[in-house]
Design a protein around this motif. Structure first.
Motif: not given
Length: 72
Positions: A1-13
């Motif tokens: 399972m690929e987990v999103l990093s905090a940076d990836e999450i915060f880049r989402l609108t």
């Protein structure tokens, strides 16, 4: 399972994050959602109230006739 990093999450609108939350929520089965005893008691109270409210309710036909009489 690929987990999103905090940076990836915060880049989402915000709408993208909300869509992700909805996907995660929808992926859970009812038995996977633990409830506290207070939440269970509240749900039981609301179900009882719903049953009681139905007995005290009026039909759509009856309500419609009353409204038509009040507001010709």
């Amino acid at each position: 399972m690929e987990v999103l990093s905090a940076d990836e999450i915060f880049r989402l609108t915000p709408p993208e994050r909300l869509a992700l939350i909805a996907q995660l929520w929808d992926s859970l089965q009812p038995e996977q959602l633990p409830l506290t005893s207070a939440q269970e008691a509240e749900l039981d109270r609301r179900l009882s109230s719903l049953d009681e409210d139905r007995r005290n309710g009026v039909s759509w036909a009856s309500l419609k006739a009353e409204l038509q009489q009040r507001c010709p």
